[in-house]
Design an enzyme around this catalytic site. Structure first.
Site, PDB file in Angstrom:
ATOM      1  N   SER A 132       0.813  -1.218   0.000  1.00  0.00           N
ATOM      2  CA  SER A 132       0.000   0.000   0.000  1.00  0.00           C
ATOM      3  C   SER A 132       0.851   1.275   0.000  1.00  0.00           C
ATOM      4  CB  SER A 132      -0.912   0.007   1.231  1.00  0.00           C
ATOM      5  OG  SER A 132      -1.635  -1.188   1.289  1.00  0.00           O
ATOM      6  N   GLY A 133       1.783   1.377   0.937  1.00  0.00           N
ATOM      7  CA  GLY A 133       2.578   2.603   1.086  1.00  0.00           C
ATOM      8  C   GLY A 133       3.499   2.844  -0.095  1.00  0.00           C
ATOM      9  N   THR A 136       0.811  -6.972   1.684  1.00  0.00           N
ATOM     10  CA  THR A 136       0.031  -7.750   2.653  1.00  0.00           C
ATOM     11  C   THR A 136      -1.454  -7.509   2.489  1.00  0.00           C
ATOM     12  OG1 THR A 136       1.848  -7.673   4.236  1.00  0.00           O
ATOM     13  CG2 THR A 136      -0.336  -8.143   5.123  1.00  0.00           C
ATOM     14  N   CYS A 137      -1.871  -6.262   2.389  1.00  0.00           N
ATOM     15  CA  CYS A 137      -3.295  -5.932   2.358  1.00  0.00           C
ATOM     16  C   CYS A 137      -4.025  -6.677   1.254  1.00  0.00           C
ATOM     17  CB  CYS A 137      -3.466  -4.413   2.197  1.00  0.00           C
ATOM     18  SG  CYS A 137      -5.184  -3.948   1.977  1.00  0.00           S
ATOM     19  N   CYS A 150      -5.907  -7.798   4.534  1.00  0.00           N
ATOM     20  CA  CYS A 150      -7.245  -7.189   4.606  1.00  0.00           C
ATOM     21  C   CYS A 150      -8.222  -7.726   3.562  1.00  0.00           C
ATOM     22  CB  CYS A 150      -7.152  -5.673   4.388  1.00  0.00           C
ATOM     23  SG  CYS A 150      -5.713  -4.898   5.111  1.00  0.00           S
ATOM     24  N   LYS A 167      -8.900 -11.629   3.644  1.00  0.00           N
ATOM     25  CA  LYS A 167      -9.504 -11.859   4.974  1.00  0.00           C
ATOM     26  C   LYS A 167     -10.957 -11.422   4.970  1.00  0.00           C
ATOM     27  CE  LYS A 167      -9.983  -8.794   7.605  1.00  0.00           C
ATOM     28  NZ  LYS A 167      -8.998  -8.121   8.434  1.00  0.00           N
ATOM     29  N   TYR A 184      -5.949  -8.552  16.801  1.00  0.00           N
ATOM     30  CA  TYR A 184      -6.809  -8.404  15.628  1.00  0.00           C
ATOM     31  C   TYR A 184      -6.939  -9.730  14.867  1.00  0.00           C
ATOM     32  CZ  TYR A 184      -6.607  -3.188  14.922  1.00  0.00           C
ATOM     33  OH  TYR A 184      -6.728  -1.831  14.982  1.00  0.00           O
ATOM     34  N   ILE A 185      -5.788 -10.282  14.508  1.00  0.00           N
ATOM     35  CA  ILE A 185      -5.786 -11.402  13.567  1.00  0.00           C
ATOM     36  C   ILE A 185      -6.393 -12.646  14.212  1.00  0.00           C
ATOM     37  CG2 ILE A 185      -4.272 -12.938  12.222  1.00  0.00           C
ATOM     38  CD1 ILE A 185      -2.485 -10.529  11.673  1.00  0.00           C
ATOM     39  N   GLU A 188     -10.237 -12.154  14.589  1.00  0.00           N
ATOM     40  CA  GLU A 188     -10.951 -12.178  13.305  1.00  0.00           C
ATOM     41  C   GLU A 188     -11.043 -13.595  12.756  1.00  0.00           C
ATOM     42  OE1 GLU A 188     -10.021  -7.679  11.627  1.00  0.00           O
ATOM     43  OE2 GLU A 188      -8.827  -9.314  10.849  1.00  0.00           O
ATOM     44  N   ARG A 237      -2.707 -15.578  26.016  1.00  0.00           N
ATOM     45  CA  ARG A 237      -1.868 -15.536  27.221  1.00  0.00           C
ATOM     46  C   ARG A 237      -2.418 -14.612  28.314  1.00  0.00           C
ATOM     47  NH1 ARG A 237       3.580 -12.212  25.286  1.00  0.00           N
ATOM     48  NH2 ARG A 237       2.544 -10.274  24.693  1.00  0.00           N
ATOM     49  N   GLY A 239       1.479 -11.787  16.586  1.00  0.00           N
ATOM     50  CA  GLY A 239       2.105 -10.512  16.267  1.00  0.00           C
ATOM     51  C   GLY A 239       2.873 -10.550  14.957  1.00  0.00           C
ATOM     52  N   THR A 259      -3.351  -0.310   6.670  1.00  0.00           N
ATOM     53  CA  THR A 259      -3.209   0.070   5.262  1.00  0.00           C
ATOM     54  C   THR A 259      -3.449   1.565   4.993  1.00  0.00           C
ATOM     55  OG1 THR A 259      -3.540  -2.064   4.254  1.00  0.00           O
ATOM     56  CG2 THR A 259      -4.393  -0.214   3.027  1.00  0.00           C
ATOM     57  N   ALA A 315     -11.260  -0.699  12.408  1.00  0.00           N
ATOM     58  CA  ALA A 315     -12.265  -1.747  12.635  1.00  0.00           C
ATOM     59  C   ALA A 315     -11.577  -3.084  12.829  1.00  0.00           C
ATOM     60  CB  ALA A 315     -13.212  -1.827  11.445  1.00  0.00           C
ATOM     61  N   HIS A 369     -34.217   6.472  11.877  1.00  0.00           N
ATOM     62  CA  HIS A 369     -34.969   5.400  12.509  1.00  0.00           C
ATOM     63  C   HIS A 369     -35.635   4.498  11.486  1.00  0.00           C
ATOM     64  CE1 HIS A 369     -37.107   3.551  15.805  1.00  0.00           C
ATOM     65  NE2 HIS A 369     -38.238   3.661  15.130  1.00  0.00           N
ATOM     66  N   GLU A 383     -28.611   4.758  15.196  1.00  0.00           N
ATOM     67  CA  GLU A 383     -29.294   5.919  15.796  1.00  0.00           C
ATOM     68  C   GLU A 383     -28.997   6.046  17.287  1.00  0.00           C
ATOM     69  OE1 GLU A 383     -33.686   5.749  16.255  1.00  0.00           O
ATOM     70  OE2 GLU A 383     -33.534   3.710  15.467  1.00  0.00           O
TER      71      GLU A 383
HETATM   72  P1  NDP Z   1      -1.446  -7.953  17.687  1.00  0.00           P
HETATM   73  O1  NDP Z   1      -0.253  -7.250  18.183  1.00  0.00           O
HETATM   74  O2  NDP Z   1      -2.726  -7.248  17.512  1.00  0.00           O
HETATM   75  O3  NDP Z   1      -1.723  -9.205  18.631  1.00  0.00           O
HETATM   76  C1  NDP Z   1      -0.740 -10.138  18.979  1.00  0.00           C
HETATM   77  C2  NDP Z   1      -1.319 -11.087  20.002  1.00  0.00           C
HETATM   78  O4  NDP Z   1      -0.392 -12.109  20.287  1.00  0.00           O
HETATM   79  C3  NDP Z   1      -1.628 -10.386  21.321  1.00  0.00           C
HETATM   80  O5  NDP Z   1      -2.824 -10.926  21.826  1.00  0.00           O
HETATM   81  C4  NDP Z   1      -0.428 -10.757  22.170  1.00  0.00           C
HETATM   82  O6  NDP Z   1      -0.716 -10.818  23.540  1.00  0.00           O
HETATM   83  C5  NDP Z   1      -0.117 -12.139  21.666  1.00  0.00           C
HETATM   84  N1  NDP Z   1       1.288 -12.492  21.827  1.00  0.00           N
HETATM   85  C6  NDP Z   1       2.370 -11.762  21.529  1.00  0.00           C
HETATM   86  N2  NDP Z   1       3.509 -12.438  21.776  1.00  0.00           N
HETATM   87  C7  NDP Z   1       3.134 -13.637  22.259  1.00  0.00           C
HETATM   88  C8  NDP Z   1       3.841 -14.774  22.703  1.00  0.00           C
HETATM   89  N3  NDP Z   1       5.165 -14.811  22.714  1.00  0.00           N
HETATM   90  N4  NDP Z   1       3.128 -15.841  23.133  1.00  0.00           N
HETATM   91  C9  NDP Z   1       1.773 -15.813  23.147  1.00  0.00           C
HETATM   92  N5  NDP Z   1       1.045 -14.767  22.731  1.00  0.00           N
HETATM   93  C10 NDP Z   1       1.723 -13.681  22.300  1.00  0.00           C
HETATM   94  O7  NDP Z   1      -0.950  -8.642  16.347  1.00  0.00           O
HETATM   95  P2  NDP Z   1      -1.722  -9.243  15.108  1.00  0.00           P
HETATM   96  O8  NDP Z   1      -0.715 -10.140  14.500  1.00  0.00           O
HETATM   97  O9  NDP Z   1      -3.059  -9.782  15.477  1.00  0.00           O
HETATM   98  O10 NDP Z   1      -1.941  -7.963  14.181  1.00  0.00           O
HETATM   99  C11 NDP Z   1      -0.837  -7.128  13.823  1.00  0.00           C
HETATM  100  C12 NDP Z   1      -1.317  -5.776  13.407  1.00  0.00           C
HETATM  101  O11 NDP Z   1      -1.891  -5.862  12.120  1.00  0.00           O
HETATM  102  C13 NDP Z   1      -2.401  -5.182  14.291  1.00  0.00           C
HETATM  103  O12 NDP Z   1      -1.875  -4.504  15.381  1.00  0.00           O
HETATM  104  C14 NDP Z   1      -3.133  -4.279  13.350  1.00  0.00           C
HETATM  105  O13 NDP Z   1      -2.539  -3.020  13.385  1.00  0.00           O
HETATM  106  C15 NDP Z   1      -2.923  -4.919  11.994  1.00  0.00           C
HETATM  107  N6  NDP Z   1      -4.161  -5.586  11.563  1.00  0.00           N
HETATM  108  C16 NDP Z   1      -5.254  -4.829  11.318  1.00  0.00           C
HETATM  109  C17 NDP Z   1      -6.442  -5.405  10.939  1.00  0.00           C
HETATM  110  C18 NDP Z   1      -7.634  -4.550  10.711  1.00  0.00           C
HETATM  111  O14 NDP Z   1      -7.478  -3.351  10.482  1.00  0.00           O
HETATM  112  N7  NDP Z   1      -8.848  -5.082  10.794  1.00  0.00           N
HETATM  113  C19 NDP Z   1      -6.576  -6.857  10.772  1.00  0.00           C
HETATM  114  C20 NDP Z   1      -5.368  -7.559  11.068  1.00  0.00           C
HETATM  115  C21 NDP Z   1      -4.210  -6.947  11.441  1.00  0.00           C
HETATM  116  P3  NDP Z   1      -0.861  -9.494  24.457  1.00  0.00           P
HETATM  117  O15 NDP Z   1      -2.250  -8.983  24.183  1.00  0.00           O
HETATM  118  O16 NDP Z   1      -0.713 -10.013  25.837  1.00  0.00           O
HETATM  119  O17 NDP Z   1       0.211  -8.569  24.056  1.00  0.00           O
END
Ligand code: NDP
Length: 458
Positions: free
Chosen positions: A17-18, A44-45, A50, A53, A184-185, A188, A205, A270, A319, A349, A444, A449
């Protein structure tokens, strides 16, 4: 316009995207631009994020809708879901979009190299497949992110797992899936798989999913996962994975002593910047503690003529943010229109089912920043569910700064919350007051609303 000393005015690394936006806009301003993409145009998007997905979200949502339709008088014989034909359609659309990204670059006059680029020095890049080297006056790093997984030393058997990238390569729908993570991921895809009839288990965790979101939203989404049939196991992580013979060949041990069997295990723990082997050290580009390329508000790295945008900078990994950063960079450097992109009040979202829409501060942040805030919230069963027998309720919350009545945060969990928050984002970004919300007449009968009819502070 290229300085005769260099092959290009601008070289962009990454066709997501960028990068694509920056290259097209810079070329439009008259710059001689090249772009390298090692995989497929769109990033990726478009290719593994996105877009595909969201198609999967739609696919799983149809299942729910078919079920609900019966109470509305439809005689529906629910047919089987054909995963293969759905995935073929999904990939055809992804291919089409990737083609549009490519033709957009070519039509703008950008030289596209369909191969990996790595730094040789601060002005020189090596194109890995062809072995060519090219030089550029300015360089934009737009390499995005990649899913992270622990090493096998940390998590034995991790090689048997997939990440979100692997979901789009599945050729069969799993029967039992276990997903690690609560972001997020993870959330979803837990809804996607559960909606498609897969026995789904989420292992997180922490205590409540969606860390960083408003606590009320987190609680509602957490409960919603369970209502959707997802088994949610908290306060534990994976200890080891073993592959055996049989229908559910993956045998998983958790650190709390539990064991689970699955045919697919997905790590959604992550993402990290995609900078491995990029040769940043040859260009002298600095990286921060979270592996992010550190940049200033103009997206400039510590090296004067090198910039970075999008997920590689880990500012806000979305994105539309990467698009805005890339556009602002190109206008600033090649269009004679210096500007920055503000990273506050970005509406976003999460495509859980129902969706989350959020903009501005969460309650905890707002209280810390402003002290006195008023909270308005509502939870109700939408009209549609009165007839279809579903117990699912929606949630809305406004956070208002007491000193001047400005709405500083809005959070929704509801069908179409993504659509609602885009509109609401305009108002919240513009700094409207709660009184102005109250003056706005309701539409309505809608779910939305309720956002202008909340009168009682909680
Ligand atoms: P996130 O950072 O949102 O979530 C990672 C999750 O993994 C958290 O719940 C985290 O726990 C957990 N985690 C991290 N390290 C470990 C570990 N070592 N062991 C066990 N659990 C762990 O990452 P995502 O990969 O879900 O998404 C990445 C980014 O992508 C998002 O932040 C978002 O910006 C973007 N995205 C946006 C979407 C959208 O706009 N709809 C859709 C998908 C992705 P903890 O909560 O404790 O840190």
């Amino acid at each position: 316009m290229a300085d005769h000393a260099y092959d290009y005015d601008l070289f962009v690394i990454g066709g997501g995207s960028g990068g694509v936006r920056a290259a097209r806009i810079a070329a439009g301003h008259g710059a001689k631009v090249a772009l390298a993409e090692e995989y497929r145009m769109g990033g990726t998007c478009v290719i593994r994020g996105c877009v595909p997905k969201k198609f999967m979200v739609y696919a799983s949502d149809y299942g729910r809708k078919i079920e609900e339709a019966q109470k509305y008088g439809w005689d529906v014989s629910v047919g089987a879901f054909d995963f293969k034909s759905f995935m073929a359609n999904l990939h055809a659309e992804v291919d089409r979009l990737s083609g549009i990204y490519m033709s957009g670059q070519v039509n703008a006059g950008v030289d596209v190299f369909e191969e990996r680029a790595e730094f040789v020095d601060a002005h020189t890049l090596k194109l890995v497949k062809s072995g060519k080297t090219v030089t550029a006056d300015k360089i934009l790093i737009a390499v995005g992110g990649t899913p992270w997984r622990p090493d096998p030393e940390e998590l034995p058997g991790v090689e048997h797992t997939i990440t979100s990238d692997g979901v789009f390569q599945l050729t069969e729908l799993p029967k039992h899936i276990v997903i690690a993570g609560g972001g997020y991921i993870a959330c979803e895809f837990a809804h996607v798989f559960a909606g498609l009839g897969v026995e789904t288990c989420l292992v997180y965790r922490g205590e409540t999913v969606l860390n960083g979101f408003d606590m009320d939203v987190r609680t509602v989404v957490h409960e919603g996962l369970k209502e959707a049939g997802v088994r949610v196991i908290t306060n534990t992580v994976f200890e080891s994975i073993e592959k055996r013979e049989g229908e559910t060949p993956l045998h998983l041990k958790l650190t709390n002593g539990m064991t689970l069997d699955a045919d697919v295990i997905m790590m959604a723990v992550g993402r990290r910047p995609n900078i491995n082997g990029l040769g940043l050290e040859h260009a002298g580009v600095q990286v921060g503690e979270r592996e992010e390329i550190t940049v200033d508000e103009q997206s400039r790295t510590n090296v004067e003529h090198i910039w970075a945008v999008g997920d590689a900078t880990r500012r806000v990994e979305l994105t539309p943010v990467a698009l805005r950063e890339g556009h602002a960079f190109a206008d600033s450097e090649f269009g004679g229109h210096p500007r920055t992109f503000e990273h506050d009040m970005i509406a976003t979202a999460v495509f859980t089912q129902p969706e989350v829409g959020t903009v501005g501060l969460v309650e905890r942040e707002a209280r810390k920043k402003f002290g006195a805030v008023d909270i308005y919230k509502t939870r109700f069963r939408p009209m549609k569910n009165m007839l279809n027998g579903k117990s699912e309720r929606v949630f809305m919350k406004l956070i208002v700064r007491q000193s001047d009545d400005v709405v500083v945060g809005a959070h929704i969990v509801s069908p179409d919350a993504g659509e609602m928050i885009q509109m609401l984002g305009i108002a919240v970004k513009a700094g409207v007051t709660k009184a102005q919300f109250d003056e706005t007449c309701a539409v309505h009968p809608t779910i939305a609303e309720e956002i202008v009819t909340m009168r009682t502070k909680s």
